[in-house]
Write a protein that holds these residues in place. Structure first.
Motif, PDB file in Angstrom:
ATOM      1  N   GLU A 119      42.838  33.173  39.606  1.00 19.59           N
ATOM      2  CA  GLU A 119      41.467  33.641  39.120  1.00 19.59           C
ATOM      3  C   GLU A 119      41.572  34.866  38.638  1.00 19.59           C
ATOM      4  OE1 GLU A 119      36.595  34.809  39.784  1.00 19.59           O
ATOM      5  OE2 GLU A 119      38.061  33.530  41.178  1.00 19.59           O
ATOM      6  N   ASN A 120      42.574  35.494  39.505  1.00 22.40           N
ATOM      7  CA  ASN A 120      42.254  37.620  38.980  1.00 22.40           C
ATOM      8  C   ASN A 120      43.806  37.460  38.761  1.00 22.40           C
ATOM      9  OD1 ASN A 120      43.668  40.250  39.364  1.00 22.40           O
ATOM     10  ND2 ASN A 120      42.068  40.412  41.058  1.00 22.40           N
ATOM     11  N   TRP A 121      43.521  37.461  37.029  1.00 24.21           N
ATOM     12  CA  TRP A 121      44.931  37.381  36.476  1.00 24.21           C
ATOM     13  C   TRP A 121      45.875  39.139  36.391  1.00 24.21           C
ATOM     14  CZ3 TRP A 121      45.811  43.004  33.734  1.00 24.21           C
ATOM     15  CH2 TRP A 121      44.472  43.390  34.385  1.00 24.21           C
ATOM     16  N   TRP A 125      49.209  36.814  38.724  1.00 26.88           N
ATOM     17  CA  TRP A 125      49.436  35.805  37.498  1.00 26.88           C
ATOM     18  C   TRP A 125      50.996  35.943  37.462  1.00 26.88           C
ATOM     19  CZ3 TRP A 125      46.351  36.043  31.871  1.00 26.88           C
ATOM     20  CH2 TRP A 125      44.361  35.618  32.579  1.00 26.88           C
ATOM     21  N   THR A 128      46.691  29.760  37.023  1.00 28.85           N
ATOM     22  CA  THR A 128      45.174  29.130  37.767  1.00 28.85           C
ATOM     23  C   THR A 128      45.053  29.825  38.236  1.00 28.85           C
ATOM     24  OG1 THR A 128      47.223  28.596  38.922  1.00 28.85           O
ATOM     25  CG2 THR A 128      47.240  26.737  38.010  1.00 28.85           C
TER      26      THR A 128
END
Length: 232
Positions: free
Chosen positions: A98-100, A103, A96
């Motif tokens: 935005e910046n991977w 996560w 959820t």
């Protein structure tokens, strides 16, 4: 042959040697026999015929051209790391955010490896070792590429310069590849593992950059050694 026209023993020996040479040459033409490389080819075929399936696969890989060795290496590397990436991404990742790079993963109670999710390590190793295989192939092509560019922009260069350029790159190929590999690895690690600045991350980042500087010094030392050898 003696002065009075009689054949001596040495003359008969020369005739026999000549006949044997002509016979061997004829058989060589008929059988396409390689006197210099036949033992090498025979030993190679024996090695390929023997051994396990794994050793045969390794030998087949070592016999590949540089381009196909790069392609096969990238495919194997990507398929292997994709297992861990997809395992983490499909079943444990909360994407959820935005910046991977931030996560969260529930794999291993959220700790992952040294506090970082498994998918981040898979991405890091893909970039690091994928770049290594590409760089290794690129610097094999680099001498010819450099010569073609020099012909294009400078109208050709001397044969002496061509000879020295190719010798330099061939001799320094592995050292140049490893230096760039260490640089890409250090930069990739610093830009992928950013979610927290713990002691482990700082130490490993420092080690990678020191590894790059050490490989650069090693490359310079080999370059100077090659320059000294050529000047002799």
């Amino acid at each position: 042959m003696s002065i009075d026209g009689d054949f001596e023993a040495d003359d008969f020996a020369d005739i026999i040697d000549q006949n044997l040479f002509e016979l061997a040459k004829k058989n060589n033409d008929e059988e396409n026999f390689d006197w210099e490389n036949d033992d090498i080819i025979e030993n190679k075929n024996d090695r390929l015929a023997n051994g396990t399936a794994f050793t045969k696969m390794i030998r087949a890989y070592l016999d590949l051209s540089p381009f196909w060795a790069m392609i096969v290496s990238l495919i194997y590397l990507t398929c292997f790391l994709a297992i861990f990436f997809l395992l983490d991404y499909l079943f444990f990742i909360d994407s959820t955010i935005e910046n991977w790079r931030y996560w969260d993963s529930s794999l291993g109670n959220g700790n992952g490896i040294k506090g970082y999710p498994l998918y981040l390590w898979a991405i890091f190793f893909e970039i690091a070792f994928g770049s290594f295989f590409i760089l290794r192939y690129f610097f094999i092509l680099f001498p010819n590429l450099l010569l073609k560019l020099s012909d294009l922009f400078f109208g050709g260069i001397s044969e002496t310069f061509r000879h020295y350029t190719i010798d330099y790159i061939k001799y320094l190929h592995n050292y140049i590849t490893f230096t760039f590999f260490m640089l890409i690895t250090a930069i990739s690690f610093q830009n992928i593992f950013v979610r927290k600045k713990d002691n482990f991350t700082k130490k490993l980042s420092t080690v990678l950059y020191w590894g790059f500087f050490a490989s650069l010094i090693w490359l310079i030392e080999k370059f100077l050694f090659q320059t000294f050898a050529v000047s002799l």
